[in-house]
Design a protein around this motif. Structure first.
Motif, mmCIF file in Angstrom:
data_model
loop_
_atom_site.group_PDB
_atom_site.id
_atom_site.type_symbol
_atom_site.label_atom_id
_atom_site.label_comp_id
_atom_site.label_asym_id
_atom_site.label_seq_id
_atom_site.Cartn_x
_atom_site.Cartn_y
_atom_site.Cartn_z
ATOM 1 N N GLY A 8 0.810 -1.213 0.000
ATOM 2 C CA GLY A 8 0.000 0.000 0.000
ATOM 3 C C GLY A 8 0.842 1.260 0.000
ATOM 4 O O GLY A 8 0.483 2.268 -0.621
ATOM 5 N N LEU A 9 1.993 1.227 0.687
ATOM 6 C CA LEU A 9 2.871 2.394 0.737
ATOM 7 C C LEU A 9 3.392 2.774 -0.639
ATOM 8 O O LEU A 9 3.715 3.938 -0.878
ATOM 9 C CB LEU A 9 4.075 2.114 1.648
ATOM 10 N N ARG A 10 3.495 1.796 -1.509
ATOM 11 C CA ARG A 10 4.074 2.047 -2.830
ATOM 12 C C ARG A 10 2.998 2.238 -3.900
ATOM 13 O O ARG A 10 3.299 2.248 -5.091
ATOM 14 C CB ARG A 10 5.008 0.892 -3.199
ATOM 15 N N SER A 11 1.762 2.404 -3.453
ATOM 16 C CA SER A 11 0.669 2.652 -4.396
ATOM 17 C C SER A 11 0.853 4.006 -5.072
ATOM 18 O O SER A 11 1.414 4.946 -4.495
ATOM 19 C CB SER A 11 -0.671 2.616 -3.650
ATOM 20 N N THR A 12 0.368 4.108 -6.293
ATOM 21 C CA THR A 12 0.403 5.398 -6.995
ATOM 22 C C THR A 12 -0.712 6.320 -6.526
ATOM 23 O O THR A 12 -0.714 7.507 -6.870
ATOM 24 C CB THR A 12 0.271 5.175 -8.512
ATOM 25 N N GLU A 13 -1.656 5.793 -5.733
ATOM 26 C CA GLU A 13 -2.785 6.586 -5.255
ATOM 27 C C GLU A 13 -2.507 7.080 -3.841
ATOM 28 O O GLU A 13 -2.305 6.283 -2.913
ATOM 29 C CB GLU A 13 -4.062 5.748 -5.284
ATOM 30 N N ALA A 14 -2.511 8.399 -3.677
ATOM 31 C CA ALA A 14 -2.209 8.989 -2.372
ATOM 32 C C ALA A 14 -3.157 8.519 -1.272
ATOM 33 O O ALA A 14 -2.696 8.247 -0.148
ATOM 34 C CB ALA A 14 -2.229 10.517 -2.468
ATOM 35 N N PRO A 15 -4.481 8.385 -1.502
ATOM 36 C CA PRO A 15 -5.360 7.906 -0.423
ATOM 37 C C PRO A 15 -4.971 6.531 0.103
ATOM 38 O O PRO A 15 -5.084 6.262 1.298
ATOM 39 C CB PRO A 15 -6.750 7.894 -1.067
ATOM 40 N N VAL A 16 -4.509 5.663 -0.796
ATOM 41 C CA VAL A 16 -4.092 4.323 -0.365
ATOM 42 C C VAL A 16 -2.847 4.429 0.506
ATOM 43 O O VAL A 16 -2.733 3.770 1.542
ATOM 44 C CB VAL A 16 -3.827 3.409 -1.583
ATOM 45 N N ARG A 17 -1.884 5.280 0.092
ATOM 46 C CA ARG A 17 -0.663 5.465 0.894
ATOM 47 C C ARG A 17 -1.010 6.051 2.262
ATOM 48 O O ARG A 17 -0.423 5.678 3.277
ATOM 49 C CB ARG A 17 0.326 6.363 0.157
ATOM 50 N N ARG A 18 -1.967 6.954 2.298
ATOM 51 C CA ARG A 18 -2.378 7.545 3.583
ATOM 52 C C ARG A 18 -2.944 6.476 4.520
ATOM 53 O O ARG A 18 -2.653 6.473 5.722
ATOM 54 C CB ARG A 18 -3.433 8.628 3.343
ATOM 55 N N ARG A 19 -3.752 5.578 3.966
ATOM 56 C CA ARG A 19 -4.333 4.522 4.812
ATOM 57 C C ARG A 19 -3.246 3.568 5.301
ATOM 58 O O ARG A 19 -3.287 3.107 6.448
ATOM 59 C CB ARG A 19 -5.391 3.762 4.019
ATOM 60 N N ALA A 20 -2.284 3.276 4.426
ATOM 61 C CA ALA A 20 -1.188 2.402 4.835
ATOM 62 C C ALA A 20 -0.372 3.046 5.950
ATOM 63 O O ALA A 20 0.002 2.391 6.933
ATOM 64 C CB ALA A 20 -0.293 2.089 3.633
ATOM 65 N N ILE A 21 -0.105 4.341 5.804
ATOM 66 C CA ILE A 21 0.654 5.076 6.831
ATOM 67 C C ILE A 21 -0.091 5.072 8.157
ATOM 68 O O ILE A 21 0.498 4.853 9.224
ATOM 69 C CB ILE A 21 0.882 6.531 6.368
ATOM 70 N N ALA A 22 -1.396 5.322 8.107
ATOM 71 C CA ALA A 22 -2.182 5.359 9.347
ATOM 72 C C ALA A 22 -2.126 4.023 10.066
ATOM 73 O O ALA A 22 -2.050 3.965 11.299
ATOM 74 C CB ALA A 22 -3.630 5.734 9.028
ATOM 75 N N ALA A 23 -2.168 2.926 9.302
ATOM 76 C CA ALA A 23 -2.095 1.594 9.914
ATOM 77 C C ALA A 23 -0.705 1.330 10.480
ATOM 78 O O ALA A 23 -0.559 0.837 11.607
ATOM 79 C CB ALA A 23 -2.470 0.529 8.885
ATOM 80 N N LEU A 24 0.331 1.663 9.725
ATOM 81 C CA LEU A 24 1.700 1.425 10.190
ATOM 82 C C LEU A 24 2.027 2.256 11.418
ATOM 83 O O LEU A 24 2.808 1.837 12.282
ATOM 84 C CB LEU A 24 2.692 1.742 9.070
#
Length: 334
Positions: free
Chosen positions: A183-199
């Protein structure tokens, strides 16, 4: 060429060749004196056409129409086949994801399988409250489908459901890391944000390493969340982003507090103060200078006090008064 030889060379069974004959799709032109079917070159060419069209997913009826009707429109049929294939792929992909979710939890019996399937189906509900309830109602002793949970958290836009998913992932953090890393390496910023929030809620060395990779992300929200999480853990690499947040006024109060905690744990206070002073020397805007002055209040030690004392003479009265007030509070508390 007799039917047996055709079957051997083409890989089509004699039973299917006879079926084609009965349907009129490929009828042998000749017969031997003994009454056996005999295929000529044109028959074999037609057989090849039938098999080619079948490989596209056409039914035998559609193959017959394609070969016999002059006005049969192939483009429309091909588009329909494309739609059907996409629907089938989506269905198969959904099934695969569900199987992977069940498999990752290593169910011990059919009761576990049924429970996991019910949970995975609940993820697909349009109702956020139902998704949240399904997650929170899981037995704490039960094995979770971590892969499915991680994928769900990357797709979830309801904050309450996302919070419940992150809470569940915290029960098995190591298993969640690979999916969150994707998810962190997704091209979509919302997906990266969700991955960051979980991590950010998984307190593991590996999660800190993944978060560090995103400190230079193009999305400010990603950088902000990562820096706050890493700074709270004492990771010094977060300091430049925290300072950037203060300058830009993006969660600046929280960033200043975390920067102060870093000074206590992993970076010398004097080094942080020097970084703040370099920015102050370049900052002309009063709101920026004021936020930096307030940030110095969070930095312990003599270097911060010296910087604040210098700011009491700042040309802007608000900055000077703020520095003087912070100094008075620090001295009163010492």
């Amino acid at each position: 060429m007799l039917i047996g030889e055709v079957a051997q060379r083409s890989g089509i069974s004699t039973r299917m060749l006879r079926h084609y004959d009965r349907l009129g799709l490929v009828t042998p032109t000749g017969r031997t004196s003994g009454g056996y079917r005999e295929y000529n070159v044109d028959d074999l060419r037609r057989l090849f056409h039938v098999e080619s069209l079948r490989s596209l997913g056409l039914s035998l009826t559609e193959v017959g129409r394609a070969l016999e009707e002059p006005g049969f429109a192939p483009a429309e049929l091909v588009q329909q086949l494309i739609r059907n294939t996409r629907e089938r792929i989506a269905t198969e992909t959904e099934l695969l994801a569900r199987l992977e979710g069940v498999g990752s939890a290593s169910p011990g019996g059919w009761d576990d399988v049924l429970r996991l399937v019910a949970l995975l189906r609940a993820f697909e509900s349009d109702s956020g409250s139902r998704r949240q309830q399904a997650i929170l109602s899981q037995d704490e002793a039960a094995t979770l489908p971590v892969v499915a949970l991680a994928r769900a958290v990357l797709a979830e836009d309801d904050p309450n459901v996302a919070g419940a998913l992150r809470w569940s992932l915290a029960r098995a953090p190591e298993a969640a890391l690979p999916e969150l890393a994707v998810g962190l390496r997704s091209t979509e910023a919302p997906v990266r944000r969700r991955a960051i929030a979980a991590l950010a809620e998984l307190h593991l060395p590996e999660s800190s390493a993944l978060l560090t990779e995103t400190l230079d992300d193009d999305d400010p929200h990603v950088r902000t969340t990562s820096a706050l999480a890493l700074g709270s853990r004492g990771v010094g690499e977060a300091a430049p982003v925290l300072l950037e947040m203060i300058v830009e006024g993006r969660s600046d109060v929280e960033a200043a507090e975390v920067l102060g905690r870093l000074a206590d744990r992993s970076i010398r206070p004097a080094d942080i103060v020097r970084s703040v002073q370099r920015v102050l020397d370049e900052a002309a805007a009063v709101p920026v200078r004021l936020r930096l002055t307030q940030a110095l209040a969070e930095i312990p030690g003599a270097a911060a006090e010296d910087a604040l004392f210098a700011l009491t003479g700042d040309p802007d009265r608000t900055v000077a008064a703020t520095a003087d007030a912070v100094l008075g509070t620090r001295r009163a508390g010492s």
